[in-house]
Design a protein around this motif. Structure first.
Motif, PDB file in Angstrom:
ATOM      1  N   ASN A 170       0.842  -1.203   0.000  1.00 53.98           N
ATOM      2  CA  ASN A 170       0.000   0.000   0.000  1.00 53.98           C
ATOM      3  C   ASN A 170       0.872   1.246   0.000  1.00 53.98           C
ATOM      4  O   ASN A 170       2.077   1.178   0.222  1.00 53.98           O
ATOM      5  CB  ASN A 170      -0.916   0.014   1.229  1.00 53.98           C
ATOM      6  N   LYS A 171       0.248   2.374  -0.215  1.00 55.67           N
ATOM      7  CA  LYS A 171       0.954   3.656  -0.157  1.00 55.67           C
ATOM      8  C   LYS A 171       0.905   4.187   1.269  1.00 55.67           C
ATOM      9  O   LYS A 171      -0.091   4.025   1.973  1.00 55.67           O
ATOM     10  CB  LYS A 171       0.314   4.674  -1.090  1.00 55.67           C
ATOM     11  N   ASN A 225       5.689  14.640   3.274  1.00 54.63           N
ATOM     12  CA  ASN A 225       6.060  13.758   2.169  1.00 54.63           C
ATOM     13  C   ASN A 225       7.062  14.419   1.222  1.00 54.63           C
ATOM     14  O   ASN A 225       7.915  13.748   0.654  1.00 54.63           O
ATOM     15  CB  ASN A 225       4.808  13.345   1.385  1.00 54.63           C
ATOM     16  N   LYS A 240      10.413  12.689  -1.043  1.00 57.60           N
ATOM     17  CA  LYS A 240      10.084  12.284  -2.415  1.00 57.60           C
ATOM     18  C   LYS A 240      11.308  12.112  -3.311  1.00 57.60           C
ATOM     19  O   LYS A 240      11.244  11.404  -4.308  1.00 57.60           O
ATOM     20  CB  LYS A 240       9.083  13.251  -3.037  1.00 57.60           C
ATOM     21  N   ILE A 294      10.056   2.382   2.557  1.00 58.00           N
ATOM     22  CA  ILE A 294       9.243   2.909   1.462  1.00 58.00           C
ATOM     23  C   ILE A 294      10.141   3.309   0.302  1.00 58.00           C
ATOM     24  O   ILE A 294      11.334   3.551   0.478  1.00 58.00           O
ATOM     25  CB  ILE A 294       8.384   4.121   1.902  1.00 58.00           C
ATOM     26  N   LYS A 305       7.959   6.641  -4.289  1.00 63.11           N
ATOM     27  CA  LYS A 305       6.532   6.881  -4.558  1.00 63.11           C
ATOM     28  C   LYS A 305       5.682   6.578  -3.323  1.00 63.11           C
ATOM     29  O   LYS A 305       4.467   6.480  -3.422  1.00 63.11           O
ATOM     30  CB  LYS A 305       6.085   6.049  -5.756  1.00 63.11           C
ATOM     31  N   PHE A 306       6.342   6.361  -2.188  1.00 55.96           N
ATOM     32  CA  PHE A 306       5.698   6.108  -0.902  1.00 55.96           C
ATOM     33  C   PHE A 306       4.990   4.763  -0.835  1.00 55.96           C
ATOM     34  O   PHE A 306       4.077   4.576  -0.035  1.00 55.96           O
ATOM     35  CB  PHE A 306       4.751   7.254  -0.509  1.00 55.96           C
ATOM     36  N   ASN A 307       5.424   3.822  -1.669  1.00 59.23           N
ATOM     37  CA  ASN A 307       4.927   2.453  -1.579  1.00 59.23           C
ATOM     38  C   ASN A 307       5.621   1.774  -0.406  1.00 59.23           C
ATOM     39  O   ASN A 307       6.849   1.865  -0.269  1.00 59.23           O
ATOM     40  CB  ASN A 307       5.222   1.673  -2.862  1.00 59.23           C
TER      41      ASN A 307
END
Length: 172
Positions: free
Chosen positions: A38-39, A56, A60, A144, A147-149
């Motif tokens: 999930n993100k 965030n 990034k 993570i 893309k913050f997955n």
């Protein structure tokens, strides 16, 4: 009247036993492994040493970020610390340390004594932010990507096996 009382009593007993039976088959373990894939939700954390906030946007540009929840009073955090120091030498990963329910002076003393593996230091004085990450104890860590997955969740202290798995994820 007596038949009605017996019927109510038997019905109540069947209901209670049914609830008990259903409860036996239900897992009561709190599991956050479902987070992997999930993100990560939006981050908004206060800095440990300053009045800055982390969001965030601060992460990034990182290929990978390991979010580590720790405290100076946590004995397993001391056990995992040398592994975090080793991981901090890898240029493909940045480490966000979130100090959990700790006093700032004790946290800074801990890092002064053992070294600071963190690229970013944030605090969660009351444990409220940690809930957003699915954290229910410390130490815990979340890996993570840019893309913050969520790629990996580690419950408990990071060890040599975890370091190897993290490095494999980064290489692939």
């Amino acid at each position: 009247m007596q038949k009605t009382i017996k019927l109510i009593t038997v019905s109540l007993l069947v209901f209670i036993l049914g609830i008990f039976y259903l409860s036996l088959n239900r897992s009561s373990n709190y599991d956050t492994k479902f987070l992997v894939g999930n993100k990560l939700a939006d981050i908004e954390l206060k800095g440990l040493q300053s009045k800055e906030f982390f969001t965030n946007d601060d992460f990034k540009n990182n290929k990978y970020t390991l979010i580590n929840f720790w405290a100076s009073w946590c004995a397993p955090c001391r056990v995992e610390h040398p592994y975090l120091m080793m991981l901090s030498k890898n240029k493909d990963i940045k480490i966000l340390g979130i100090n959990f329910k700790d006093k700032k002076i004790n946290a800074l003393k801990f890092l002064e004594e053992l070294g600071n593996p963190y690229d970013y230091l944030a605090k969660d004085n009351y444990g409220k932010q940690s809930v957003n990450f699915g954290i229910y104890g410390i130490p815990e860590s979340i890996l993570i990507d840019s893309k913050f997955n969520i790629l990996k969740k580690i419950i408990g202290p990071i060890n040599a096996k975890d370091i190897k798995e993290i490095k494999e994820i980064i290489k692939s």
